[in-house]
Design a protein around this motif. Sequence first.
Motif, PDB file in Angstrom:
ATOM      1  N   GLY A   6       0.806   6.132  -4.026  1.00 31.65           N
ATOM      2  CA  GLY A   6       1.094   6.928  -2.893  1.00 31.65           C
ATOM      3  C   GLY A   6       1.701   8.262  -3.372  1.00 31.65           C
ATOM      4  N   MET A   7       2.334   8.245  -4.508  1.00 30.41           N
ATOM      5  CA  MET A   7       2.567   9.640  -4.658  1.00 30.41           C
ATOM      6  C   MET A   7       1.632  10.783  -5.129  1.00 30.41           C
ATOM      7  N   ARG A   8       0.416  10.221  -5.464  1.00 28.77           N
ATOM      8  CA  ARG A   8      -0.460  10.838  -5.501  1.00 28.77           C
ATOM      9  C   ARG A   8      -1.134  11.640  -4.306  1.00 28.77           C
ATOM     10  N   HIS A   9      -0.520  11.450  -3.228  1.00 28.37           N
ATOM     11  CA  HIS A   9      -0.811  11.965  -2.093  1.00 28.37           C
ATOM     12  C   HIS A   9       0.139  12.963  -1.326  1.00 28.37           C
ATOM     13  N   GLY A  10       1.391  12.706  -2.037  1.00 29.47           N
ATOM     14  CA  GLY A  10       2.577  13.586  -1.271  1.00 29.47           C
ATOM     15  C   GLY A  10       3.794  12.725  -1.266  1.00 29.47           C
ATOM     16  N   LYS A  11       4.639  13.067  -0.087  1.00 28.37           N
ATOM     17  CA  LYS A  11       5.782  12.375  -0.086  1.00 28.37           C
ATOM     18  C   LYS A  11       5.693  10.847   0.316  1.00 28.37           C
ATOM     19  N   VAL A  12       6.075   9.952  -0.709  1.00 27.24           N
ATOM     20  CA  VAL A  12       5.205   8.557  -0.589  1.00 27.24           C
ATOM     21  C   VAL A  12       6.161   7.616   0.443  1.00 27.24           C
ATOM     22  N   VAL A  13       5.428   6.737   1.010  1.00 27.89           N
ATOM     23  CA  VAL A  13       5.863   5.680   1.977  1.00 27.89           C
ATOM     24  C   VAL A  13       5.260   4.585   1.455  1.00 27.89           C
ATOM     25  N   ILE A  14       5.740   3.664   1.591  1.00 27.52           N
ATOM     26  CA  ILE A  14       5.296   2.113   1.070  1.00 27.52           C
ATOM     27  C   ILE A  14       5.082   0.861   2.270  1.00 27.52           C
ATOM     28  N   LEU A  15       3.903   0.742   2.359  1.00 30.47           N
ATOM     29  CA  LEU A  15       3.662  -0.407   3.441  1.00 30.47           C
ATOM     30  C   LEU A  15       3.376  -1.725   3.118  1.00 30.47           C
TER      31      LEU A  15
ATOM     32  N   HIS B 142       0.791  -1.175  -0.018  1.00 29.40           N
ATOM     33  CA  HIS B 142      -0.056   0.070  -0.233  1.00 29.40           C
ATOM     34  C   HIS B 142       0.911   1.271   0.006  1.00 29.40           C
ATOM     35  N   GLY B 143       0.656   1.915  -1.238  1.00 31.30           N
ATOM     36  CA  GLY B 143       1.331   3.371  -0.933  1.00 31.30           C
ATOM     37  C   GLY B 143       0.562   4.494  -0.405  1.00 31.30           C
ATOM     38  N   THR B 144       1.279   5.269   0.176  1.00 31.46           N
ATOM     39  CA  THR B 144       0.365   6.222   0.753  1.00 31.46           C
ATOM     40  C   THR B 144       1.477   7.580   1.246  1.00 31.46           C
ATOM     41  N   SER B 145       1.067   8.593   1.777  1.00 33.50           N
ATOM     42  CA  SER B 145       1.828   9.794   2.155  1.00 33.50           C
ATOM     43  C   SER B 145       2.311   9.614   3.390  1.00 33.50           C
ATOM     44  N   THR B 146       3.582  10.123   3.768  1.00 32.32           N
ATOM     45  CA  THR B 146       4.137  10.151   4.967  1.00 32.32           C
ATOM     46  C   THR B 146       3.272  10.834   5.944  1.00 32.32           C
TER      47      THR B 146
END
Length: 181
Positions: A137-146, A101-105
């Motif tokens: 995740g990049m759509r939301h900002g600085k990406v972090v992958i879980l 799951h990619g999301t923003s920090t």
Amino acid sequence: MTEEELKKTSKFISYVLRHYPESAGLVLDSNGWADIDALIAGAQRNGLNLDRSSLMHIVATNNKKRFAINETQTLIRASQGHSVVVELGLIPQAPPFILYHGTSTRFLDSILQQGLLKGNRLHVHLSADSATAKQVGMRHGKVVILEVAAGQMAKDGYVFYMSENSVWLTDQVDPGYLKII
Ligand code: HQG
């Protein structure tokens, strides 16, 4: 249509089929299908230069295969991503051992506390590979992958589905199944 017009129109179609059908004068049936002619008319009323052949082109070439057409080519629906309640008829499937799951920090603290929640959408969306998760995740900002321990979740009784366009879906992911990578 130019590439830019195609993209704009594709976004409009996603928006109406997933979230606001009434904005184009559409009614979705319980399975999320909308009448193709009504969608074309609604798009035209919203200033878009859509006809049947450009719609079919968008469906066929969409980079994530976001839209599905029925057998008689009279109806269209989004394959995933809805906030309106629809029954997509997805069949539970055994997930791979690990999903991503990619999301923003900026969401991280909340996610590590509450787990992944579906918010407005019908499901939590998970990716089969980390490269796709990164793009999401990049759509939301600085990406972090879980990393999601999907195999363990399935053993523990959680149900997974795969959308028609190969996005993994589940209801929620508790923090204990998540690992930052
Ligand atoms: C985050 C795209 C705080 C979640 C993609 C995400 C996907 C939390 C955001 C599809 C949270 C929701 C969906 C919690 C989750 N606290 N934030 N407890 N739990 N979040 O856009 O998964 O291109 O609704 O991490 O490819 O980013 O439109 O979901 O960042 O398949 O076809 O809340 O949309 O597909 O954002 O993306 P979204 P998503 P399309």
